[in-house]
Scaffold this motif. Structure first.
Motif, PDB file in Angstrom:
ATOM      1  N   ASN A 177       0.842  -1.133  -0.157  1.00  0.00           N
ATOM      2  CA  ASN A 177       0.030  -0.071   0.000  1.00  0.00           C
ATOM      3  C   ASN A 177       0.818   1.353   0.044  1.00  0.00           C
ATOM      4  OD1 ASN A 177      -2.467  -1.358   0.075  1.00  0.00           O
ATOM      5  ND2 ASN A 177      -2.263  -1.645   2.234  1.00  0.00           N
ATOM      6  N   VAL A 178       1.972   1.263   0.690  1.00  0.00           N
ATOM      7  CA  VAL A 178       2.757   2.244   0.581  1.00  0.00           C
ATOM      8  C   VAL A 178       3.342   2.639  -0.559  1.00  0.00           C
ATOM      9  CG1 VAL A 178       5.113   3.222   1.460  1.00  0.00           C
ATOM     10  CG2 VAL A 178       3.550   2.303   3.119  1.00  0.00           C
ATOM     11  N   VAL A 179       3.806   1.670  -1.404  1.00  0.00           N
ATOM     12  CA  VAL A 179       4.422   1.754  -2.778  1.00  0.00           C
ATOM     13  C   VAL A 179       3.306   2.223  -3.723  1.00  0.00           C
ATOM     14  CG1 VAL A 179       5.163   0.520  -4.916  1.00  0.00           C
ATOM     15  CG2 VAL A 179       6.225   0.325  -2.276  1.00  0.00           C
ATOM     16  N   LYS A 180       2.201   1.572  -3.680  1.00  0.00           N
ATOM     17  CA  LYS A 180       1.045   2.234  -4.327  1.00  0.00           C
ATOM     18  C   LYS A 180       0.706   3.562  -4.127  1.00  0.00           C
ATOM     19  CE  LYS A 180      -3.635   0.883  -5.765  1.00  0.00           C
ATOM     20  NZ  LYS A 180      -4.912   0.032  -5.423  1.00  0.00           N
ATOM     21  N   ALA A 181       0.779   4.021  -2.965  1.00  0.00           N
ATOM     22  CA  ALA A 181       0.496   5.534  -2.380  1.00  0.00           C
ATOM     23  C   ALA A 181       1.790   6.354  -3.102  1.00  0.00           C
ATOM     24  CB  ALA A 181       0.468   5.730  -1.030  1.00  0.00           C
ATOM     25  N   HIS A 182       2.806   5.921  -3.054  1.00  0.00           N
ATOM     26  CA  HIS A 182       3.763   6.763  -3.804  1.00  0.00           C
ATOM     27  C   HIS A 182       3.483   6.905  -5.378  1.00  0.00           C
ATOM     28  CE1 HIS A 182       6.235   7.679  -0.211  1.00  0.00           C
ATOM     29  NE2 HIS A 182       6.582   6.410   0.057  1.00  0.00           N
ATOM     30  N   GLU A 183       3.437   5.624  -5.810  1.00  0.00           N
ATOM     31  CA  GLU A 183       3.225   5.731  -7.487  1.00  0.00           C
ATOM     32  C   GLU A 183       2.239   6.444  -7.816  1.00  0.00           C
ATOM     33  OE1 GLU A 183       2.910   2.255 -10.700  1.00  0.00           O
ATOM     34  OE2 GLU A 183       1.989   1.901  -8.859  1.00  0.00           O
ATOM     35  N   GLN A 184       0.812   6.380  -6.888  1.00  0.00           N
ATOM     36  CA  GLN A 184      -0.183   7.125  -7.548  1.00  0.00           C
ATOM     37  C   GLN A 184      -0.034   8.757  -7.348  1.00  0.00           C
ATOM     38  OE1 GLN A 184      -3.709   5.821  -5.444  1.00  0.00           O
ATOM     39  NE2 GLN A 184      -3.958   4.163  -6.863  1.00  0.00           N
ATOM     40  N   MET A 185       0.761   9.266  -6.281  1.00  0.00           N
ATOM     41  CA  MET A 185       1.224  10.471  -6.235  1.00  0.00           C
ATOM     42  C   MET A 185       2.143  10.962  -7.344  1.00  0.00           C
ATOM     43  SD  MET A 185       0.411  12.449  -3.584  1.00  0.00           S
ATOM     44  CE  MET A 185       1.813  13.505  -3.050  1.00  0.00           C
ATOM     45  N   GLY A 186       3.080   9.883  -7.690  1.00  0.00           N
ATOM     46  CA  GLY A 186       4.156  10.293  -8.709  1.00  0.00           C
ATOM     47  C   GLY A 186       3.221  10.600 -10.031  1.00  0.00           C
ATOM     48  N   ILE A 187       2.204   9.608 -10.450  1.00  0.00           N
ATOM     49  CA  ILE A 187       1.594   9.791 -11.596  1.00  0.00           C
ATOM     50  C   ILE A 187       0.696  10.989 -11.502  1.00  0.00           C
ATOM     51  CG2 ILE A 187      -0.437   8.345 -12.916  1.00  0.00           C
ATOM     52  CD1 ILE A 187       0.531   5.934 -12.003  1.00  0.00           C
ATOM     53  N   ALA A 188      -0.015  11.135 -10.634  1.00  0.00           N
ATOM     54  CA  ALA A 188      -0.511  12.689 -10.478  1.00  0.00           C
ATOM     55  C   ALA A 188       0.157  13.586 -10.562  1.00  0.00           C
ATOM     56  CB  ALA A 188      -1.570  12.467  -9.068  1.00  0.00           C
ATOM     57  N   LEU A 189       1.435  13.860 -10.103  1.00  0.00           N
ATOM     58  CA  LEU A 189       2.175  14.786 -10.093  1.00  0.00           C
ATOM     59  C   LEU A 189       2.611  15.171 -11.492  1.00  0.00           C
ATOM     60  CD1 LEU A 189       4.083  14.544  -6.673  1.00  0.00           C
ATOM     61  CD2 LEU A 189       2.770  16.544  -7.473  1.00  0.00           C
ATOM     62  N   ALA A 190       3.101  14.081 -12.114  1.00  0.00           N
ATOM     63  CA  ALA A 190       3.649  14.084 -13.437  1.00  0.00           C
ATOM     64  C   ALA A 190       2.407  14.430 -14.444  1.00  0.00           C
ATOM     65  CB  ALA A 190       3.970  12.747 -14.035  1.00  0.00           C
ATOM     66  N   GLY A 191       1.155  14.235 -14.275  1.00  0.00           N
ATOM     67  CA  GLY A 191       0.117  14.677 -14.976  1.00  0.00           C
ATOM     68  C   GLY A 191      -0.169  16.327 -14.733  1.00  0.00           C
ATOM     69  N   ARG A 192       0.264  16.476 -13.725  1.00  0.00           N
ATOM     70  CA  ARG A 192      -0.025  18.015 -13.325  1.00  0.00           C
ATOM     71  C   ARG A 192       1.256  18.958 -13.738  1.00  0.00           C
ATOM     72  NH1 ARG A 192      -3.749  19.168  -9.130  1.00  0.00           N
ATOM     73  NH2 ARG A 192      -2.224  20.551  -7.857  1.00  0.00           N
ATOM     74  N   ALA A 193       2.129  18.287 -14.520  1.00  0.00           N
ATOM     75  CA  ALA A 193       3.208  19.128 -15.019  1.00  0.00           C
ATOM     76  C   ALA A 193       4.076  19.518 -13.839  1.00  0.00           C
ATOM     77  CB  ALA A 193       2.784  20.069 -15.762  1.00  0.00           C
ATOM     78  N   GLN A 194       4.330  18.248 -12.928  1.00  0.00           N
ATOM     79  CA  GLN A 194       5.321  18.585 -11.739  1.00  0.00           C
ATOM     80  C   GLN A 194       6.287  17.422 -12.025  1.00  0.00           C
ATOM     81  OE1 GLN A 194       1.835  19.346  -8.870  1.00  0.00           O
ATOM     82  NE2 GLN A 194       3.606  20.384  -7.938  1.00  0.00           N
ATOM     83  N   PRO A 195       7.152  17.035 -12.869  1.00  0.00           N
ATOM     84  CA  PRO A 195       8.261  16.123 -13.024  1.00  0.00           C
ATOM     85  C   PRO A 195       9.032  16.175 -11.812  1.00  0.00           C
ATOM     86  CG  PRO A 195       8.498  18.232 -14.525  1.00  0.00           C
ATOM     87  CD  PRO A 195       7.454  18.290 -14.106  1.00  0.00           C
ATOM     88  N   ARG A 196       9.819  17.165 -11.331  1.00  0.00           N
ATOM     89  CA  ARG A 196      10.828  16.819 -10.251  1.00  0.00           C
ATOM     90  C   ARG A 196      10.021  16.384  -9.144  1.00  0.00           C
ATOM     91  NH1 ARG A 196      15.433  15.787 -10.351  1.00  0.00           N
ATOM     92  NH2 ARG A 196      15.785  17.838 -11.738  1.00  0.00           N
ATOM     93  N   GLN A 197       8.811  16.736  -8.647  1.00  0.00           N
ATOM     94  CA  GLN A 197       8.256  16.158  -7.762  1.00  0.00           C
ATOM     95  C   GLN A 197       7.708  14.942  -7.815  1.00  0.00           C
ATOM     96  OE1 GLN A 197       7.585  19.311  -8.818  1.00  0.00           O
ATOM     97  NE2 GLN A 197       7.276  20.658  -7.162  1.00  0.00           N
ATOM     98  N   ALA A 198       7.340  14.351  -8.988  1.00  0.00           N
ATOM     99  CA  ALA A 198       6.806  13.048  -9.570  1.00  0.00           C
ATOM    100  C   ALA A 198       8.098  12.179  -9.212  1.00  0.00           C
ATOM    101  CB  ALA A 198       6.454  13.294 -10.932  1.00  0.00           C
ATOM    102  N   ALA A 199       9.158  12.588  -9.748  1.00  0.00           N
ATOM    103  CA  ALA A 199      10.406  11.639  -9.851  1.00  0.00           C
ATOM    104  C   ALA A 199      10.643  11.528  -8.444  1.00  0.00           C
ATOM    105  CB  ALA A 199      11.453  12.717 -10.503  1.00  0.00           C
ATOM    106  N   GLU A 200      10.623  12.300  -7.316  1.00  0.00           N
ATOM    107  CA  GLU A 200      10.714  12.097  -5.814  1.00  0.00           C
ATOM    108  C   GLU A 200      10.094  11.045  -5.418  1.00  0.00           C
ATOM    109  OE1 GLU A 200      10.337  15.736  -4.217  1.00  0.00           O
ATOM    110  OE2 GLU A 200      12.256  16.822  -4.793  1.00  0.00           O
ATOM    111  N   ARG A 201       8.580  11.073  -5.970  1.00  0.00           N
ATOM    112  CA  ARG A 201       7.784  10.185  -5.390  1.00  0.00           C
ATOM    113  C   ARG A 201       8.120   8.757  -5.984  1.00  0.00           C
ATOM    114  NH1 ARG A 201       7.370  13.583  -2.461  1.00  0.00           N
ATOM    115  NH2 ARG A 201       5.327  14.826  -1.871  1.00  0.00           N
TER     116      ARG A 201
END
Length: 278
Positions: A177-201
């Protein structure tokens, strides 16, 4: 690893046991190992273990919960190797049995519907997933909204779930569940044009699996998503490293389904386009 140790202990108990309890111990041992192989990404080992679990089930009078666990594991395996119609068939049959035995208020129905939706989304059958949501009056899962590209709409939910997961103990049982939460945050951030924050997630998700199986298809997909974010940031050499590791994982686990391969294909195309601009 906690699960590996538990597997060894369970197997030792199973082999030492005699009498009427042996059949149930054999079943439980195969169930635990099948679960471990599946969630760690060892698909080449999960299939034979599930076969042994099925054989053990024939020697043991299954309880309703044991039959449920057997079918859910089987469906999860089928979905992870890309046999989506078969996975959906197993889940629908288990749902029908549960509905007949326990009625519409059965505790297992929501989790079965969730797994059905997960399988449809993994298969990229998004229209079918939305139809199931409407038919059964379900709340659209975050995965479906992310797959449809509704990043702003899903952001509050993804952010809240991420915070909730990180507030819990980081025990072995929470890793998925922790991995999934990080992954979903990353996908959402990438979709919101925040690639640096997405990469961190994505890096956090990968770090959560650092002591696990290096060739897990889940890890391969995460590396590909990280690669996509790095390409957007212009860090193409770092992206190449991630994609190389993802390729190696998928070569080691050739049964991995298309849901794990799509992010790699997307990142490879993105990298090719970036190279044309250089």
């Amino acid at each position: 690893n906690v699960r590996e140790l538990r597997n060894k202990v369970t197997r030792a108990v199973m082999l030492a046991s005699q009498g009427p309890e042996r059949a149930q111990l054999v079943f439980n041992a195969h169930r635990v190992r099948a679960e471990f192989y599946l969630y760690s990404g060892r698909l080449s080992l999960a299939g034979p273990e599930l076969t042994r679990l099925g054989e053990a089930a024939q020697q043991h009078e299954l309880s309703a919960s044991e039959a449920h666990e057997r079918d859910v594991l089987r469906a999860l395996y089928l979905a992870r190797i890309g046999q989506f119609p078969a996975a959906l068939g197993v889940l629908e049959q288990r749902r029908a049995i549960t509905l007949q035995r326990e009625g519409p208020d059965a505790d297992d129905l929501p989790s079965l519907d969730r797994r059905l939706l997960e399988s449809l989304i993994a298969a990229d059958e998004l229209d079918a997933a939305e139809a199931l949501v409407r038919e059964r009056g379900l709340t659209p899962p975050d995965e479906l909204l992310l797959a449809r590209g509704h990043f702003d709409a899903v952001w509050p939910s993804v952010q809240a779930r991420h915070a909730q997961m990180l507030s819990r103990p980081r025990g072995d049982q929470y890793q998925v569940n922790v991995v999934k939460a990080h992954e979903q945050m990353g996908i959402a951030l990438a979709g919101r044009a925040q690639p640096r924050q997405a990469a961190e997630r994505f890096q956090q998700a990968i770090a959560s699996l650092a002591d696990g199986y290096a060739h897990s298809p889940v890890l391969a997909a995460l590396r590909a998503r990280l690669g996509s974010a790095l390409i957007t940031l212009g860090e193409t050499e770092a992206a190449r490293v991630q994609l190389s590791l993802a390729d190696a994982a998928l070569q080691a686990e050739p049964l991995a389904g298309p849901q794990f391969r799509r992010p790699v294909q997307v990142a490879r195309q993105q990298l090719a386009q970036a190279m044309k601009k250089v």
